[in-house]
Write a protein that holds these residues in place. Sequence first.
Motif, PDB file in Angstrom:
ATOM      1  N   ASP A  51       0.811  -1.212   0.000  1.00  0.00           N
ATOM      2  CA  ASP A  51       0.000   0.000   0.000  1.00  0.00           C
ATOM      3  C   ASP A  51       0.849   1.268   0.000  1.00  0.00           C
ATOM      4  O   ASP A  51       0.323   2.377   0.061  1.00  0.00           O
ATOM      5  CB  ASP A  51      -0.984   0.004   1.178  1.00  0.00           C
ATOM      6  N   GLY A  52       2.173   1.102  -0.042  1.00  0.00           N
ATOM      7  CA  GLY A  52       3.067   2.255  -0.068  1.00  0.00           C
ATOM      8  C   GLY A  52       3.310   2.885   1.289  1.00  0.00           C
ATOM      9  O   GLY A  52       3.845   3.980   1.380  1.00  0.00           O
ATOM     10  N   MET A  53       2.913   2.172   2.364  1.00  0.00           N
ATOM     11  CA  MET A  53       3.104   2.667   3.721  1.00  0.00           C
ATOM     12  C   MET A  53       3.666   1.546   4.591  1.00  0.00           C
ATOM     13  O   MET A  53       3.438   0.371   4.316  1.00  0.00           O
ATOM     14  CB  MET A  53       1.777   3.162   4.292  1.00  0.00           C
ATOM     15  N   ASP A  73       3.607  11.450  14.169  1.00  0.00           N
ATOM     16  CA  ASP A  73       2.226  11.936  14.066  1.00  0.00           C
ATOM     17  C   ASP A  73       1.213  10.898  14.559  1.00  0.00           C
ATOM     18  O   ASP A  73       0.008  11.135  14.521  1.00  0.00           O
ATOM     19  CB  ASP A  73       1.896  12.382  12.634  1.00  0.00           C
ATOM     20  N   GLU A  74       1.722   9.766  15.033  1.00  0.00           N
ATOM     21  CA  GLU A  74       0.914   8.717  15.653  1.00  0.00           C
ATOM     22  C   GLU A  74      -0.261   8.258  14.791  1.00  0.00           C
ATOM     23  O   GLU A  74      -1.342   7.957  15.295  1.00  0.00           O
ATOM     24  CB  GLU A  74       0.432   9.168  17.035  1.00  0.00           C
ATOM     25  N   ASP A  75      -0.010   8.149  13.481  1.00  0.00           N
ATOM     26  CA  ASP A  75      -1.072   7.673  12.588  1.00  0.00           C
ATOM     27  C   ASP A  75      -0.984   6.173  12.320  1.00  0.00           C
ATOM     28  O   ASP A  75      -1.784   5.617  11.578  1.00  0.00           O
ATOM     29  CB  ASP A  75      -1.065   8.445  11.264  1.00  0.00           C
ATOM     30  N   GLY A  76      -0.017   5.504  12.925  1.00  0.00           N
ATOM     31  CA  GLY A  76       0.125   4.058  12.745  1.00  0.00           C
ATOM     32  C   GLY A  76       1.002   3.662  11.574  1.00  0.00           C
ATOM     33  O   GLY A  76       1.111   2.474  11.263  1.00  0.00           O
ATOM     34  N   PHE A  77       1.622   4.641  10.932  1.00  0.00           N
ATOM     35  CA  PHE A  77       2.484   4.371   9.786  1.00  0.00           C
ATOM     36  C   PHE A  77       3.748   5.224   9.892  1.00  0.00           C
ATOM     37  O   PHE A  77       3.711   6.322  10.440  1.00  0.00           O
ATOM     38  CB  PHE A  77       1.775   4.706   8.466  1.00  0.00           C
ATOM     39  N   ILE A  78       4.830   4.715   9.317  1.00  0.00           N
ATOM     40  CA  ILE A  78       6.052   5.506   9.225  1.00  0.00           C
ATOM     41  C   ILE A  78       6.130   6.070   7.824  1.00  0.00           C
ATOM     42  O   ILE A  78       6.209   5.327   6.840  1.00  0.00           O
ATOM     43  CB  ILE A  78       7.296   4.649   9.532  1.00  0.00           C
ATOM     44  N   SER A  79       6.085   7.387   7.736  1.00  0.00           N
ATOM     45  CA  SER A  79       6.194   8.054   6.436  1.00  0.00           C
ATOM     46  C   SER A  79       7.667   8.222   6.083  1.00  0.00           C
ATOM     47  O   SER A  79       8.554   8.041   6.920  1.00  0.00           O
ATOM     48  CB  SER A  79       5.520   9.431   6.484  1.00  0.00           C
ATOM     49  N   GLU A  81       9.168  11.019   5.516  1.00  0.00           N
ATOM     50  CA  GLU A  81       9.682  12.143   6.308  1.00  0.00           C
ATOM     51  C   GLU A  81      10.015  11.693   7.732  1.00  0.00           C
ATOM     52  O   GLU A  81      11.055  12.047   8.275  1.00  0.00           O
ATOM     53  CB  GLU A  81       8.667  13.286   6.333  1.00  0.00           C
ATOM     54  N   GLU A  82       9.127  10.899   8.325  1.00  0.00           N
ATOM     55  CA  GLU A  82       9.393  10.408   9.685  1.00  0.00           C
ATOM     56  C   GLU A  82      10.628   9.500   9.697  1.00  0.00           C
ATOM     57  O   GLU A  82      11.444   9.560  10.620  1.00  0.00           O
ATOM     58  CB  GLU A  82       8.184   9.636  10.212  1.00  0.00           C
ATOM     59  N   PHE A  83      10.761   8.673   8.683  1.00  0.00           N
ATOM     60  CA  PHE A  83      11.920   7.795   8.587  1.00  0.00           C
ATOM     61  C   PHE A  83      13.206   8.596   8.468  1.00  0.00           C
ATOM     62  O   PHE A  83      14.199   8.318   9.141  1.00  0.00           O
ATOM     63  CB  PHE A  83      11.765   6.850   7.391  1.00  0.00           C
ATOM     64  N   ASP A  84      13.193   9.620   7.608  1.00  0.00           N
ATOM     65  CA  ASP A  84      14.387  10.451   7.406  1.00  0.00           C
ATOM     66  C   ASP A  84      14.770  11.221   8.669  1.00  0.00           C
ATOM     67  O   ASP A  84      15.946  11.491   8.902  1.00  0.00           O
ATOM     68  CB  ASP A  84      14.175  11.429   6.246  1.00  0.00           C
ATOM     69  N   ASN A  85      13.772  11.589   9.481  1.00  0.00           N
ATOM     70  CA  ASN A  85      14.027  12.363  10.700  1.00  0.00           C
ATOM     71  C   ASN A  85      14.192  11.497  11.948  1.00  0.00           C
ATOM     72  O   ASN A  85      14.367  12.033  13.042  1.00  0.00           O
ATOM     73  CB  ASN A  85      12.895  13.367  10.927  1.00  0.00           C
ATOM     74  N   ALA A  86      14.139  10.185  11.780  1.00  0.00           N
ATOM     75  CA  ALA A  86      14.227   9.275  12.927  1.00  0.00           C
ATOM     76  C   ALA A  86      15.594   9.392  13.593  1.00  0.00           C
ATOM     77  O   ALA A  86      16.602   9.586  12.930  1.00  0.00           O
ATOM     78  CB  ALA A  86      13.999   7.841  12.461  1.00  0.00           C
ATOM     79  N   PRO A  87      15.609   9.280  14.920  1.00  0.00           N
ATOM     80  CA  PRO A  87      16.905   9.312  15.620  1.00  0.00           C
ATOM     81  C   PRO A  87      17.735   8.100  15.217  1.00  0.00           C
ATOM     82  O   PRO A  87      17.190   7.028  14.914  1.00  0.00           O
ATOM     83  CB  PRO A  87      16.518   9.249  17.100  1.00  0.00           C
ATOM     84  N   LYS A  88      19.047   8.288  15.202  1.00  0.00           N
ATOM     85  CA  LYS A  88      19.932   7.178  14.857  1.00  0.00           C
ATOM     86  C   LYS A  88      19.852   6.132  15.960  1.00  0.00           C
ATOM     87  O   LYS A  88      19.857   6.469  17.143  1.00  0.00           O
ATOM     88  CB  LYS A  88      21.370   7.670  14.710  1.00  0.00           C
ATOM     89  N   PRO A  89      19.796   4.848  15.567  1.00  0.00           N
ATOM     90  CA  PRO A  89      19.736   3.808  16.597  1.00  0.00           C
ATOM     91  C   PRO A  89      21.047   3.710  17.350  1.00  0.00           C
ATOM     92  O   PRO A  89      22.111   3.996  16.806  1.00  0.00           O
ATOM     93  CB  PRO A  89      19.474   2.530  15.792  1.00  0.00           C
ATOM     94  N   LYS A  90      20.946   3.320  18.615  1.00  0.00           N
ATOM     95  CA  LYS A  90      22.146   3.123  19.417  1.00  0.00           C
ATOM     96  C   LYS A  90      22.838   1.861  18.931  1.00  0.00           C
ATOM     97  O   LYS A  90      22.178   0.877  18.581  1.00  0.00           O
ATOM     98  CB  LYS A  90      21.780   2.991  20.894  1.00  0.00           C
ATOM     99  N   ARG A  91      24.166   1.906  18.919  1.00  0.00           N
ATOM    100  CA  ARG A  91      24.933   0.740  18.486  1.00  0.00           C
ATOM    101  C   ARG A  91      24.839  -0.346  19.543  1.00  0.00           C
ATOM    102  O   ARG A  91      24.919  -0.080  20.726  1.00  0.00           O
ATOM    103  CB  ARG A  91      26.381   1.121  18.256  1.00  0.00           C
ATOM    104  N   ARG A  92      24.682  -1.544  19.071  1.00  0.00           N
ATOM    105  CA  ARG A  92      24.654  -2.675  19.978  1.00  0.00           C
ATOM    106  C   ARG A  92      26.078  -3.135  20.237  1.00  0.00           C
ATOM    107  O   ARG A  92      26.891  -3.188  19.333  1.00  0.00           O
ATOM    108  CB  ARG A  92      23.865  -3.831  19.367  1.00  0.00           C
ATOM    109  N   GLY A  93      26.355  -3.464  21.479  1.00  0.00           N
ATOM    110  CA  GLY A  93      27.678  -3.953  21.831  1.00  0.00           C
ATOM    111  C   GLY A  93      27.857  -5.396  21.379  1.00  0.00           C
ATOM    112  O   GLY A  93      26.894  -6.103  21.098  1.00  0.00           O
ATOM    113  N   LYS A  94      29.100  -5.828  21.306  1.00  0.00           N
ATOM    114  CA  LYS A  94      29.377  -7.213  20.922  1.00  0.00           C
ATOM    115  C   LYS A  94      28.974  -8.119  22.068  1.00  0.00           C
ATOM    116  O   LYS A  94      29.157  -7.811  23.227  1.00  0.00           O
ATOM    117  CB  LYS A  94      30.863  -7.391  20.623  1.00  0.00           C
ATOM    118  N   LYS A  95      28.435  -9.271  21.692  1.00  0.00           N
ATOM    119  CA  LYS A  95      28.062 -10.252  22.701  1.00  0.00           C
ATOM    120  C   LYS A  95      29.316 -10.947  23.205  1.00  0.00           C
ATOM    121  O   LYS A  95      30.192 -11.308  22.440  1.00  0.00           O
ATOM    122  CB  LYS A  95      27.113 -11.296  22.107  1.00  0.00           C
TER     123      LYS A  95
END
Length: 97
Positions: A51-53, A73-79, A81-95
């Motif tokens: 559906d493009g979302m 915007d809490e509409d249940g979808f990631i647009s 724009e929201e994806f581009d503005n998302a915070p960078k994920p924290k790096r996971r440490g080595k197990k």
Amino acid sequence: MMNTINFKTGIVAVAFIFFGITTSTAQSRGDKKPKKATYEQLLEKMDADEDGMLSEEEVKGRLKEQFSTIDTDEDGFISEEEFDNAPKPKRRGKKEN
């Protein structure tokens, strides 16, 4: 004279080996950053109903873990724009074993 030539050849050989090991080690450690996927690539990979979302049910991994943070915007979808503005994920440490 012959010993001098062998010594110089040995020094050059050791230098090449050292350079090769240093270069291959840097590459195997992953010193190059992986490129962030584009929104279009995510749509191709995860948009199950085409559906493009991207809904929370369709996304996986860190995107699913951070869905409510990214869906500003809490509409249940990631647009896109929201994806581009998302915070960078924290790096996971080595197990550790």
